[in-house]
Design an enzyme around this catalytic site. Structure first.
Site, mmCIF file in Angstrom:
data_model
loop_
_atom_site.group_PDB
_atom_site.id
_atom_site.type_symbol
_atom_site.label_atom_id
_atom_site.label_comp_id
_atom_site.label_asym_id
_atom_site.label_seq_id
_atom_site.Cartn_x
_atom_site.Cartn_y
_atom_site.Cartn_z
ATOM 1 N N ILE A 103 0.835 -1.193 0.000
ATOM 2 C CA ILE A 103 0.000 0.000 0.000
ATOM 3 C C ILE A 103 0.876 1.251 0.000
ATOM 4 O O ILE A 103 2.007 1.219 0.505
ATOM 5 C CB ILE A 103 -0.966 -0.016 1.221
ATOM 6 C CG1 ILE A 103 -1.922 1.183 1.202
ATOM 7 C CG2 ILE A 103 -0.213 -0.114 2.528
ATOM 8 C CD1 ILE A 103 -3.044 1.099 2.238
ATOM 9 N N CYS A 104 0.354 2.329 -0.567
ATOM 10 C CA CYS A 104 0.958 3.659 -0.516
ATOM 11 C C CYS A 104 2.265 3.705 -1.309
ATOM 12 O O CYS A 104 2.265 3.517 -2.515
ATOM 13 C CB CYS A 104 1.131 4.066 0.951
ATOM 14 S SG CYS A 104 1.523 5.798 1.236
ATOM 15 N N ALA A 105 3.381 3.930 -0.654
ATOM 16 C CA ALA A 105 4.678 3.987 -1.336
ATOM 17 C C ALA A 105 5.291 2.597 -1.517
ATOM 18 O O ALA A 105 6.228 2.426 -2.298
ATOM 19 C CB ALA A 105 5.648 4.874 -0.559
ATOM 20 N N TYR A 124 0.392 5.159 -4.022
ATOM 21 C CA TYR A 124 0.214 6.567 -3.698
ATOM 22 C C TYR A 124 0.606 7.355 -4.950
ATOM 23 O O TYR A 124 1.624 7.060 -5.576
ATOM 24 C CB TYR A 124 1.110 6.943 -2.512
ATOM 25 C CG TYR A 124 0.797 8.309 -1.958
ATOM 26 C CD1 TYR A 124 -0.209 8.463 -1.009
ATOM 27 C CD2 TYR A 124 1.478 9.434 -2.396
ATOM 28 C CE1 TYR A 124 -0.514 9.713 -0.492
ATOM 29 C CE2 TYR A 124 1.175 10.690 -1.894
ATOM 30 C CZ TYR A 124 0.172 10.819 -0.942
ATOM 31 O OH TYR A 124 -0.137 12.058 -0.442
#
Length: 187
Positions: A103-105, A124
């Site tokens: 998730i995200c970075a 992200y």
């Protein structure tokens, strides 16, 4: 029992890490959080929250897992990306056709391990550079699942991500049971 490994690196996004750990445990999944450092060493997350992992990554890697989940946040995702143990684990999990989630970075860790090419994924916004996006079917959805690969966008999508992981591991009925107990607003 289904077992999931969640590596915790200094600078990880605590909202993502804790949400995934919590939701999966509510669903009866055996979750092992593992710090990259020494056994018992706390991990300071990106907003200063101190997390105490269940074990060290070295100890955790002595077990097998059905899924590995990489929380995002910076510089946490960079620390995961720089750790050869993580890259080897991801490649082994992919070879064994086990679940890999980020998730995200953290999807950049998957990209640099060669696991996103030819797959649908998200992250992200702006996290993945042109080289990392080469050959990736990038999508703006909250959660993107392509077979055994599951990615998500950021702290605001952490609950949806965690519930999707639970559904993947334990089925729709278990997800619905856990989600109902959370009193989430219906859209």
């Amino acid at each position: 029992m289904t077992r999931v490994l969640i590596p915790l690196a200094t600078g990880c996004e605590e909202l993502e890490a804790v949400t995934v750990i919590d939701i999966l445990r509510r669903g009866g999944v055996d979750v092992v959080s593992a710090g990259l450092g020494a056994p018992g060493a706390p991990v300071r997350a990106s907003r200063g929250t101190v997390l105490v992992p269940d074990t060290s990554l070295d100890e955790a890697l002595k077990q097998d897992y059905d899924m590995v989940v990489l929380p995002g946040g910076l510089p946490g995702a960079n620390h995961l990306n720089d750790d050869t143990r993580i890259r080897e684990l991801l490649q082994r999990m992919a070879y064994q056709e086990k679940y890999i989630a980020a998730i995200c970075a953290a999807p950049k860790v998957l990209a640099d391990a060669g696991l996103l090419k030819g797959r649908r994924a998200t992250s992200y916004p702006g996290t993945l550079n042109a080289a990392q996006l080469d050959g990736v079917n990038y999508q703006d959805s909250s959660v993107v699942q392509d077979g055994t690969l599951i990615t998500s966008r950021g702290p605001g999508t952490a609950m949806d991500f965690a519930l999707a992981l639970l559904e993947t591991l334990a089925g729709r009925a278990k997800r619905d049971e856990v989600e109902a107990s959370l009193i989430r607003p219906m859209h």
